[in-house]
Motif scaffolding. Structure first.
Motif, mmCIF file in Angstrom:
data_model
loop_
_atom_site.group_PDB
_atom_site.id
_atom_site.type_symbol
_atom_site.label_atom_id
_atom_site.label_comp_id
_atom_site.label_asym_id
_atom_site.label_seq_id
_atom_site.Cartn_x
_atom_site.Cartn_y
_atom_site.Cartn_z
ATOM 1 N N ARG A 1 3.910 3.816 13.447
ATOM 2 C CA ARG A 1 4.069 4.587 12.210
ATOM 3 C C ARG A 1 3.455 5.956 12.437
ATOM 4 O O ARG A 1 2.363 6.067 12.979
ATOM 5 C CB ARG A 1 3.376 3.893 11.030
ATOM 6 N N THR B 1 0.434 1.194 14.586
ATOM 7 C CA THR B 1 0.063 0.821 13.224
ATOM 8 C C THR B 1 -1.326 0.179 13.234
ATOM 9 O O THR B 1 -1.783 -0.308 14.273
ATOM 10 C CB THR B 1 1.076 -0.174 12.640
ATOM 11 N N ASP C 1 3.358 -2.729 6.815
ATOM 12 C CA ASP C 1 3.430 -2.866 8.270
ATOM 13 C C ASP C 1 3.114 -4.289 8.726
ATOM 14 O O ASP C 1 3.629 -4.752 9.739
ATOM 15 C CB ASP C 1 2.489 -1.860 8.949
ATOM 16 N N THR D 1 -1.157 4.574 0.716
ATOM 17 C CA THR D 1 -1.693 4.105 2.004
ATOM 18 C C THR D 1 -1.890 2.594 2.008
ATOM 19 O O THR D 1 -1.626 1.926 3.009
ATOM 20 C CB THR D 1 -3.017 4.829 2.327
ATOM 21 N N LEU E 1 1.357 1.012 2.649
ATOM 22 C CA LEU E 1 1.739 1.140 4.062
ATOM 23 C C LEU E 1 1.054 0.071 4.906
ATOM 24 O O LEU E 1 1.677 -0.543 5.778
ATOM 25 C CB LEU E 1 1.366 2.526 4.617
#
Length: 309
Positions: free
Chosen positions: A80, A85, A72, A65, A68
């Motif tokens: 996402r 996002t 982003d 996570t 991610l």
């Protein structure tokens, strides 16, 4: 997974409200949770008795996570898992800092596991992932990226955490060195197959099913395998089109690129490479004792290739 989700909720808590808000937003978005599932399946396949695999699965999900959140921001993504996002909603600064919180919380939890071997695997994986992110950054807007350079990014950025998840699942269950290496090979190959299909879906899926904007890779100037194949096997006109689009991150020519990719066999080639990687994953656990967990691992390898999201 219910037990893992309980650990995640417990460990996400912070005295800082914004940390809770963003972390909760990301975790509640769901996703496939394949990396934590890998920890559980591999541990259970080796008959693990205990609950530490729940904590390890949560650690792996936190590391994922965090990547991610940072990803982003770097990619300037707005969608996402079918939702905005965190950076689009809360801003870049908050996303980066909460990503840091998730990394550091994962390492706090690792210490609690009290296994130097687990620490080594996860610390190495986190470092390799960071290197993979930088490698990908260097490849952006470069139309001369080779298939080998592209695969090196996949191995570092995506496959490494799959590998670590499978490894620590086997390790905590008391598997021997050969079995742990077989688990690592399974994770590495599964992660490779998974990313290859992700890259194919960017030119063949739809935004609703894949949960992100189709054509994002082209907009970001990412030379993924479908484009690399087209550069190698397409006409001069197609090569010039791909080169210009990668260099400029030009998604306005997406339809022309999509038609060229579809007609050239680039998507079929990408899927064939994913199938080869999934077969390597399947072969690596051939000697694993039969169980519902082994069956699930085999099914997961098939799913990695046959999915549309």
């Amino acid at each position: 997974m219910a037990a893992v989700n309980h650990v995640i909720r417990q460990q996400l808590h912070s005295e800082v409200p914004l940390v809770n808000q963003i972390a909760e937003y990301i975790i509640s978005a769901g996703g496939k949770r394949i990396r934590p599932v890998l920890v559980l399946l591999m541990a259970n396949a080796y008959q693990y008795q205990g609950s530490r695999h729940h904590e390890l699965a949560a650690i792996v999900e936190f590391i994922h996570t965090a990547t991610l959140l940072h990803d982003d921001v770097v990619d300037e993504s707005s969608l996402r898992r079918g939702r905005q996002t965190a950076n689009a909603l809360f801003g870049n600064a908050a996303s980066v800092l909460v990503g840091d919180f998730l990394y550091s919380r994962a390492f706090q939890m690792m210490v609690g596991i009290n296994s130097m071997h687990v620490m080594q695997i996860l610390a190495d994986a986190t470092n390799v992932i960071a290197e993979g992110e930088v490698l990908q950054l260097l490849n952006m807007h470069d139309p001369d990226v080779s298939e080998e350079r592209y695969l090196q990014v996949i191995r570092s950025k995506t496959a490494k955490l799959f590998e670590a998840a499978a490894q620590i699942g086997a390790l905590i269950a008391g598997a021997n060195i050969e079995q742990i290496e077989a688990a690592a090979e399974y994770g590495r190959s599964l992660g490779t197959a998974f990313q290859l299909i992700d890259d194919a879906l960017d030119y063949s899926g739809n935004a609703e099913e894949i949960g992100k904007n189709v054509g994002d890779d082209l907009r970001e100037g990412k030379p993924t395998l479908p484009l690399i194949y087209l550069m190698k096997h397409g006409t001069d006109e197609q090569r010039n089109l791909v080169r210009a689009c990668i260099e400029q991150g030009d998604e306005s020519k997406f339809e022309a690129i999509l038609a060229a990719i579809t007609n050239s066999g680039a998507l079929n080639y990408t899927k064939e490479e994913a199938s080869k990687a999934a077969l390597r994953a399947t072969n690596s656990i051939a000697s694993l004792a039969e169980s519902p967990y082994k069956q699930a691992l085999l099914t997961l390898a098939s799913f990695a290739v046959d999915r549309n999201h």
